[in-house]
Every structure is written in structure tokens, then in C-alpha cells.
Design an enzyme around this catalytic site. Structure first.
Site, PDB file in Angstrom:
ATOM      1  N   TRP A   1     115.235 -97.368  23.379  1.00 28.68           N
ATOM      2  CA  TRP A   1     115.934 -97.949  22.230  1.00 28.68           C
ATOM      3  C   TRP A   1     116.791 -99.136  22.656  1.00 28.68           C
ATOM      4  O   TRP A   1     116.976-100.087  21.887  1.00 28.68           O
ATOM      5  CB  TRP A   1     116.791 -96.878  21.567  1.00 28.68           C
ATOM      6  CG  TRP A   1     117.577 -97.352  20.388  1.00 28.68           C
ATOM      7  CD1 TRP A   1     117.153 -97.412  19.093  1.00 28.68           C
ATOM      8  CD2 TRP A   1     118.923 -97.843  20.377  1.00 28.68           C
ATOM      9  NE1 TRP A   1     118.142 -97.897  18.273  1.00 28.68           N
ATOM     10  CE2 TRP A   1     119.248 -98.174  19.047  1.00 28.68           C
ATOM     11  CE3 TRP A   1     119.882 -98.036  21.367  1.00 28.68           C
ATOM     12  CZ2 TRP A   1     120.478 -98.681  18.683  1.00 28.68           C
ATOM     13  CZ3 TRP A   1     121.116 -98.539  21.012  1.00 28.68           C
ATOM     14  CH2 TRP A   1     121.414 -98.857  19.688  1.00 28.68           C
ATOM     15  N   HIS A   2     117.318 -99.096  23.887  1.00 29.30           N
ATOM     16  CA  HIS A   2     118.187-100.176  24.356  1.00 29.30           C
ATOM     17  C   HIS A   2     117.417-101.436  24.741  1.00 29.30           C
ATOM     18  O   HIS A   2     117.998-102.510  24.824  1.00 29.30           O
ATOM     19  CB  HIS A   2     119.008 -99.705  25.560  1.00 29.30           C
ATOM     20  CG  HIS A   2     120.128 -98.789  25.182  1.00 29.30           C
ATOM     21  ND1 HIS A   2     119.959 -97.417  25.087  1.00 29.30           N
ATOM     22  CD2 HIS A   2     121.422 -99.032  24.870  1.00 29.30           C
ATOM     23  CE1 HIS A   2     121.103 -96.869  24.734  1.00 29.30           C
ATOM     24  NE2 HIS A   2     122.005 -97.814  24.585  1.00 29.30           N
ATOM     25  N   GLY A   3     116.127-101.319  24.993  1.00 29.85           N
ATOM     26  CA  GLY A   3     115.347-102.501  25.337  1.00 29.85           C
ATOM     27  C   GLY A   3     114.041-102.130  26.004  1.00 29.85           C
ATOM     28  O   GLY A   3     113.914-101.050  26.595  1.00 29.85           O
TER      29      GLY A   3
END
Length: 198
Positions: free
Chosen positions: A69-71
């Protein structure tokens, strides 16, 4: 500003680095995100309702997706995998300890302090992967942390700067410790001298 406009937002961070377990860390860190991961991924996958193996799988899957989700970078997936392993490892160790015939009773303050230090150290290892541009860079940082970099005359000023940084961190931890302990917080508010110095 939100309060002035009539909005009341819940706290999103509650001194997470004082967590004594990884599950406690995730109830204190980025609470809006961790609540979403718990409610919509972990519980959606079955949570801990279908046996230990599926519980471990659900924890790992949730944290891997939380990292993604963060990248879209392998370092974020590595960060999620580390937290998944930490959560699974915590459960496994807890189960093993419950079957152990030997029980060592440590004073509560000492036991909790040791747990907080271990959790903090492993969380910081995870942050190295979270922030690094690649796994190679993360391993270099971890190597330098472990061996404190190169020791020579040219590096001494940098070592001195690091010591000053550690002293500042110790001061900030002390302030947060006062905020974490209700008795210390009350004593701080009652002491005019402490408030003036703070």
C-alpha cells in the site's frame, strides 16, 4: 485548527515506541491505517478464527499488502514481511512459553522495559527497509549501524555528532516517558519547577 472549526479527529499515534509487543505497536502506530488493515484485510481473510496456520497466513498477507500500500517497491514489501514475521513470531513465542515448564518471574517494570527495547529495535530495522531505495542500500545502512561505520580520525567529528544526537533522543524519550506514565504526568503538572524547566 480542526477543533476551531468544530471537527474532532481521533488520535492517530499514541506513543507507539513504548509498545511492549508488535500487536500493541500496531494499536498505537498510524491507528487509522492499522484499523483499516485489521477490519478490512485481516478480519476479511478470516482473522484468527480458522486455526493457527491460517492465522499466521492472514497476518503475513495483511502486512505484505500493508507494505505494498505504501508503494510498488520491493523494500516496502520487505518492510511488510518483517512486520508480518514479527507478529507471527510473537504469537509462536507466546504459545511456546505457555507450554514451558519453567516460568521465570521478572519484576514487571524490568520485563516491560526489556520488551519495549526489543520491539523498538526490530521496528527500527524495519524502518531501514521502508526508507531505503533498495535492499542493497538497506543492508549497507544496517551494516554501518551494527559496526558504527568506519573508525578513523576523519570520522571522529561525525561520531561526536552522533553522540549529541543520542543525547537529544534520550531527552525526548524522557519527555515521552513522562507523558506515557499517568503518575509521572500528574507529578509533572503538579510541579511548577518541572513545568518551568520543561
Amino acid at each position: 485548527v480542526a477543533r476551531i472549526m468544530g471537527y474532532k479527529f481521533p488520535a492517530n499515534f499514541r506513543r507507539p515506541y513504548f509498545a511492549a509487543s508488535f500487536s500493541e505497536f500496531w494499536t498505537r502506530w498510524h491507528i487509522s491505517l492499522s484499523s483499516w488493515l485489521r477490519d478490512y484485510l485481516y478480519i476479511g481473510l478470516g482473522g484468527n478464527r480458522r486455526g493457527k496456520t491460517r492465522t499466521y497466513r492472514n497476518l503475513m498477507t495483511t502486512m505484505l499488502l500493508g507494505g505494498l500500500w505504501h508503494g510498488a517497491n520491493w523494500t516496502f514489501i520487505g518492510w511488510g514481511a518483517l512486520h508480518g514475521c514479527d507478529l507471527v513470531g510473537q504469537r509462536v513465542l507466546g504459545e511456546l512459553a505457555s507450554f514451558s515448564p519453567v516460568r521465570i518471574r521478572w519484576p514487571r517494570a524490568i520485563a516491560r522495559s526489556a520488551q519495549v527495547i526489543v520491539v523498538f529495535a526490530l521496528v527500527c530495522v524495519g524502518w531501514v527497509f521502508f526508507r531505503a531505495a533498495s535492499f542493497g542500500e538497506a543492508m549497507t545502512v544496517l551494516y554501518r549501524i551494527e559496526f558504527l561505520g568506519d573508525w578513523n580520525a576523519a570520522s571522529l567529528p561525525l561520531k561526536f555528532q552522533a553522540m549529541k544526537g543520542l543525547a537529544l533522543v534520550a531527552l525526548l524519550v524522557t519527555i515521552e516517558l513522562v507523558a506515557e506514565q499517568p503518575a509521572l504526568r500528574l507529578a509533572y503538572y503538579r510541579s511548577r519547577t518541572a513545568r518551568t524547566c520543561g
